[in-house]
Design a protein around this motif. Sequence first.
Motif, PDB file in Angstrom:
ATOM      1  N   ASP A  28     -37.783 -48.239  20.039  1.00  0.00           N
ATOM      2  CA  ASP A  28     -36.514 -48.963  19.877  1.00  0.00           C
ATOM      3  C   ASP A  28     -35.857 -48.667  18.538  1.00  0.00           C
ATOM      4  OD1 ASP A  28     -36.762 -50.066  22.347  1.00  0.00           O
ATOM      5  OD2 ASP A  28     -37.488 -52.016  21.653  1.00  0.00           O
ATOM      6  N   ILE A  30     -36.176 -45.976  16.834  1.00  0.00           N
ATOM      7  CA  ILE A  30     -35.665 -44.601  16.911  1.00  0.00           C
ATOM      8  C   ILE A  30     -34.292 -44.604  17.587  1.00  0.00           C
ATOM      9  CG2 ILE A  30     -36.013 -42.326  17.974  1.00  0.00           C
ATOM     10  CD1 ILE A  30     -39.028 -42.701  17.506  1.00  0.00           C
ATOM     11  N   THR A  31     -34.185 -45.354  18.683  1.00  0.00           N
ATOM     12  CA  THR A  31     -32.897 -45.439  19.385  1.00  0.00           C
ATOM     13  C   THR A  31     -31.815 -45.965  18.445  1.00  0.00           C
ATOM     14  OG1 THR A  31     -34.118 -45.941  21.400  1.00  0.00           O
ATOM     15  CG2 THR A  31     -31.762 -46.361  21.460  1.00  0.00           C
ATOM     16  N   LEU A  34     -30.858 -43.317  15.860  1.00  0.00           N
ATOM     17  CA  LEU A  34     -30.065 -42.226  16.449  1.00  0.00           C
ATOM     18  C   LEU A  34     -28.626 -42.673  16.705  1.00  0.00           C
ATOM     19  CD1 LEU A  34     -32.686 -40.689  18.893  1.00  0.00           C
ATOM     20  CD2 LEU A  34     -31.879 -39.721  16.751  1.00  0.00           C
ATOM     21  N   GLU A  38     -25.467 -40.887  14.864  1.00  0.00           N
ATOM     22  CA  GLU A  38     -24.461 -40.282  15.736  1.00  0.00           C
ATOM     23  C   GLU A  38     -23.067 -40.847  15.418  1.00  0.00           C
ATOM     24  OE1 GLU A  38     -25.059 -40.651  19.992  1.00  0.00           O
ATOM     25  OE2 GLU A  38     -24.154 -38.662  20.216  1.00  0.00           O
ATOM     26  N   ASN A  48     -18.816 -29.567  15.356  1.00  0.00           N
ATOM     27  CA  ASN A  48     -19.697 -29.728  16.506  1.00  0.00           C
ATOM     28  C   ASN A  48     -21.076 -29.097  16.275  1.00  0.00           C
ATOM     29  OD1 ASN A  48     -19.957 -30.821  19.024  1.00  0.00           O
ATOM     30  ND2 ASN A  48     -19.448 -28.905  20.079  1.00  0.00           N
ATOM     31  N   LYS A  49     -21.042 -27.898  15.717  1.00  0.00           N
ATOM     32  CA  LYS A  49     -22.279 -27.143  15.495  1.00  0.00           C
ATOM     33  C   LYS A  49     -23.192 -27.886  14.509  1.00  0.00           C
ATOM     34  CE  LYS A  49     -23.437 -22.546  13.819  1.00  0.00           C
ATOM     35  NZ  LYS A  49     -22.888 -21.274  13.343  1.00  0.00           N
ATOM     36  N   ARG A  51     -22.988 -31.116  13.641  1.00  0.00           N
ATOM     37  CA  ARG A  51     -23.327 -32.418  14.210  1.00  0.00           C
ATOM     38  C   ARG A  51     -24.560 -32.302  15.125  1.00  0.00           C
ATOM     39  NH1 ARG A  51     -21.839 -34.631  18.939  1.00  0.00           N
ATOM     40  NH2 ARG A  51     -20.456 -32.921  19.454  1.00  0.00           N
ATOM     41  N   LYS A  52     -24.526 -31.300  15.975  1.00  0.00           N
ATOM     42  CA  LYS A  52     -25.637 -31.126  16.914  1.00  0.00           C
ATOM     43  C   LYS A  52     -26.931 -30.753  16.198  1.00  0.00           C
ATOM     44  CE  LYS A  52     -23.711 -30.201  21.345  1.00  0.00           C
ATOM     45  NZ  LYS A  52     -23.804 -29.373  22.532  1.00  0.00           N
ATOM     46  N   LYS A  53     -26.790 -29.881  15.198  1.00  0.00           N
ATOM     47  CA  LYS A  53     -27.982 -29.440  14.484  1.00  0.00           C
ATOM     48  C   LYS A  53     -28.625 -30.605  13.740  1.00  0.00           C
ATOM     49  CE  LYS A  53     -27.757 -24.879  13.360  1.00  0.00           C
ATOM     50  NZ  LYS A  53     -28.804 -24.109  14.014  1.00  0.00           N
ATOM     51  N   TYR A  55     -28.338 -33.788  14.320  1.00  0.00           N
ATOM     52  CA  TYR A  55     -28.867 -34.750  15.287  1.00  0.00           C
ATOM     53  C   TYR A  55     -30.200 -34.259  15.878  1.00  0.00           C
ATOM     54  CZ  TYR A  55     -28.779 -38.192  19.081  1.00  0.00           C
ATOM     55  OH  TYR A  55     -29.090 -39.229  19.940  1.00  0.00           O
ATOM     56  N   ASN A  56     -30.196 -33.010  16.309  1.00  0.00           N
ATOM     57  CA  ASN A  56     -31.405 -32.446  16.919  1.00  0.00           C
ATOM     58  C   ASN A  56     -32.592 -32.427  15.964  1.00  0.00           C
ATOM     59  OD1 ASN A  56     -31.676 -31.503  19.611  1.00  0.00           O
ATOM     60  ND2 ASN A  56     -30.002 -30.072  19.261  1.00  0.00           N
ATOM     61  N   VAL A  59     -33.896 -35.866  15.363  1.00  0.00           N
ATOM     62  CA  VAL A  59     -34.726 -36.300  16.504  1.00  0.00           C
ATOM     63  C   VAL A  59     -36.160 -35.780  16.336  1.00  0.00           C
ATOM     64  CG1 VAL A  59     -35.147 -35.993  18.996  1.00  0.00           C
ATOM     65  CG2 VAL A  59     -32.855 -36.533  18.189  1.00  0.00           C
ATOM     66  N   GLU A  60     -36.290 -34.497  16.024  1.00  0.00           N
ATOM     67  CA  GLU A  60     -37.645 -33.930  15.881  1.00  0.00           C
ATOM     68  C   GLU A  60     -38.396 -34.579  14.725  1.00  0.00           C
ATOM     69  OE1 GLU A  60     -39.304 -32.027  17.971  1.00  0.00           O
ATOM     70  OE2 GLU A  60     -37.521 -31.883  19.228  1.00  0.00           O
TER      71      GLU A  60
ATOM     72  N   LYS B  11     -31.354 -41.712  25.923  1.00  0.00           N
ATOM     73  CA  LYS B  11     -32.404 -40.721  25.638  1.00  0.00           C
ATOM     74  C   LYS B  11     -32.782 -39.848  26.829  1.00  0.00           C
ATOM     75  CE  LYS B  11     -34.827 -43.072  21.893  1.00  0.00           C
ATOM     76  NZ  LYS B  11     -36.006 -43.890  21.601  1.00  0.00           N
ATOM     77  N   GLU B  33     -39.257 -40.191  23.846  1.00  0.00           N
ATOM     78  CA  GLU B  33     -40.522 -39.968  23.121  1.00  0.00           C
ATOM     79  C   GLU B  33     -41.591 -39.490  24.110  1.00  0.00           C
ATOM     80  OE1 GLU B  33     -38.806 -43.056  22.356  1.00  0.00           O
ATOM     81  OE2 GLU B  33     -37.961 -41.871  20.726  1.00  0.00           O
ATOM     82  N   TYR B  65     -28.358 -32.277  24.181  1.00  0.00           N
ATOM     83  CA  TYR B  65     -29.506 -32.258  23.269  1.00  0.00           C
ATOM     84  C   TYR B  65     -30.770 -32.301  24.098  1.00  0.00           C
ATOM     85  CZ  TYR B  65     -26.172 -34.311  19.916  1.00  0.00           C
ATOM     86  OH  TYR B  65     -25.103 -34.567  19.123  1.00  0.00           O
ATOM     87  N   ASN B  67     -35.244 -32.530  23.163  1.00  0.00           N
ATOM     88  CA  ASN B  67     -36.291 -32.435  22.145  1.00  0.00           C
ATOM     89  C   ASN B  67     -37.402 -31.481  22.617  1.00  0.00           C
ATOM     90  OD1 ASN B  67     -37.478 -34.044  24.068  1.00  0.00           O
ATOM     91  ND2 ASN B  67     -37.826 -35.805  22.747  1.00  0.00           N
ATOM     92  N   THR B  68     -38.304 -31.160  21.694  1.00  0.00           N
ATOM     93  CA  THR B  68     -39.360 -30.198  22.053  1.00  0.00           C
ATOM     94  C   THR B  68     -40.299 -30.797  23.110  1.00  0.00           C
ATOM     95  OG1 THR B  68     -40.616 -30.916  20.113  1.00  0.00           O
ATOM     96  CG2 THR B  68     -39.362 -28.888  19.914  1.00  0.00           C
ATOM     97  N   ASP B 100     -19.962 -22.918  20.728  1.00  0.00           N
ATOM     98  CA  ASP B 100     -20.513 -22.664  19.391  1.00  0.00           C
ATOM     99  C   ASP B 100     -21.947 -23.186  19.242  1.00  0.00           C
ATOM    100  OD1 ASP B 100     -20.050 -25.318  19.453  1.00  0.00           O
ATOM    101  OD2 ASP B 100     -19.056 -25.448  17.502  1.00  0.00           O
ATOM    102  N   ASP B 101     -22.581 -23.522  20.356  1.00  0.00           N
ATOM    103  CA  ASP B 101     -23.924 -24.092  20.272  1.00  0.00           C
ATOM    104  C   ASP B 101     -24.973 -22.992  20.426  1.00  0.00           C
ATOM    105  OD1 ASP B 101     -26.192 -25.601  20.326  1.00  0.00           O
ATOM    106  OD2 ASP B 101     -25.474 -27.055  21.793  1.00  0.00           O
ATOM    107  N   ASP B 103     -27.943 -22.868  19.287  1.00  0.00           N
ATOM    108  CA  ASP B 103     -29.303 -23.343  19.582  1.00  0.00           C
ATOM    109  C   ASP B 103     -29.514 -23.511  21.095  1.00  0.00           C
ATOM    110  OD1 ASP B 103     -30.006 -23.448  16.890  1.00  0.00           O
ATOM    111  OD2 ASP B 103     -29.247 -25.482  16.647  1.00  0.00           O
ATOM    112  N   GLU B 126     -15.280 -26.052  24.191  1.00  0.00           N
ATOM    113  CA  GLU B 126     -15.442 -27.416  23.675  1.00  0.00           C
ATOM    114  C   GLU B 126     -14.362 -28.335  24.194  1.00  0.00           C
ATOM    115  OE1 GLU B 126     -16.104 -28.321  19.458  1.00  0.00           O
ATOM    116  OE2 GLU B 126     -16.983 -26.318  19.367  1.00  0.00           O
TER     117      GLU B 126
END
Lengths: 182, 126
Positions: A28, A30-31, A34, A38, A48-49, A51-53, A55-56, A59-60, B11, B33, B65, B67-68, B100-101, B103, B126
């Motif tokens: 919870d 973590i949610t 995030l 965001e 955008n690029k 922001r995504k990086k 965020y990603n 998350v990790e 999520k 998770e 998005y 996750n791993t 532009d993504d 990844d 986009e």
Amino acid sequence: MGFDLDKWIAQKMQGEVILKYVGDVSSDKITDALDSIESYLNLKNEKNKTRKKVYNVFVECIQNLFHHVDIPPVTAKVDLVPKFGVIILARDNSFYRISTGNFVLIDKISIIKDRIDQVNSLSDEEVRSIYRDILGNEEITLKGGGGLGMLDIVRKTGNKLEYMLYPHDNEYLFFSLDVYIS
Amino acid sequence: METIIREGSPKTPYVRLDGEKGLIEIKGRSIPENSVEFYKPLIDWLDSYGNQPLDSTSVNVQLEYFNTSSSKCILDIFKKLELIYKKGSKVHINWYYEEDDEDMFEAGEDYQSIINIPFTMIEMEE
């Protein structure tokens, strides 16, 4: 005696702090974290690029804490929650920094240290190739990632993982990790 | 085959597994998770579908998005589809990514290099 967590946190508060969380790294929480980052990234109208990086990678980092941290030592003078960790996201000039911290049993530290040193020693191409090997060949672990988290962070940021180990007591160290996103 | 639809959550992705149309869609974000818990029923569905698949199965993956922890589960889905493809049914994966993504583009390339199924990378504006 022991590790000075407040001092460490103060050191990591440089720049514009977007999020600071100290406590139980639950699903919870973590949610909530995030949602918060965001909103910030959208509000700042970040590319955008980027922001995504951010965020990603965030998350990790936070899920890495979720999967690996434990109850802190009683000597740490922090809440004895099931998964104690610290995460700070800050923006400093042209880069974002994610700092995480947690107490680790001394017995476990060599595994973490070896893993990070190995990931840091790889070239970009090697990171990509090993990532693919692990993704394609290894079984899913109970935690799901199969050891891809650190590789993914290095791959997405293109930067090495910067870590420090601080002594705490006879059983525990404090593990500090900084991830930079340019 | 029953159709499974999972609405997206903060999520987990929107998922549609449509056995009548031979359509599989995964859209949104996949950052739980515990990915195994989320994907296990979907992989079980694919196991059943693989027993009597339609002549042609279309797969659309459009993730913002992931996750791993999810990356392994998504590969598991692709491996189930690969079995269906190897048995002689048509299977086609469309992997969508924003222009532009890089990844998400590279993630598509990773799967393309591991899985032996017709795989199209589709860039979205986009």
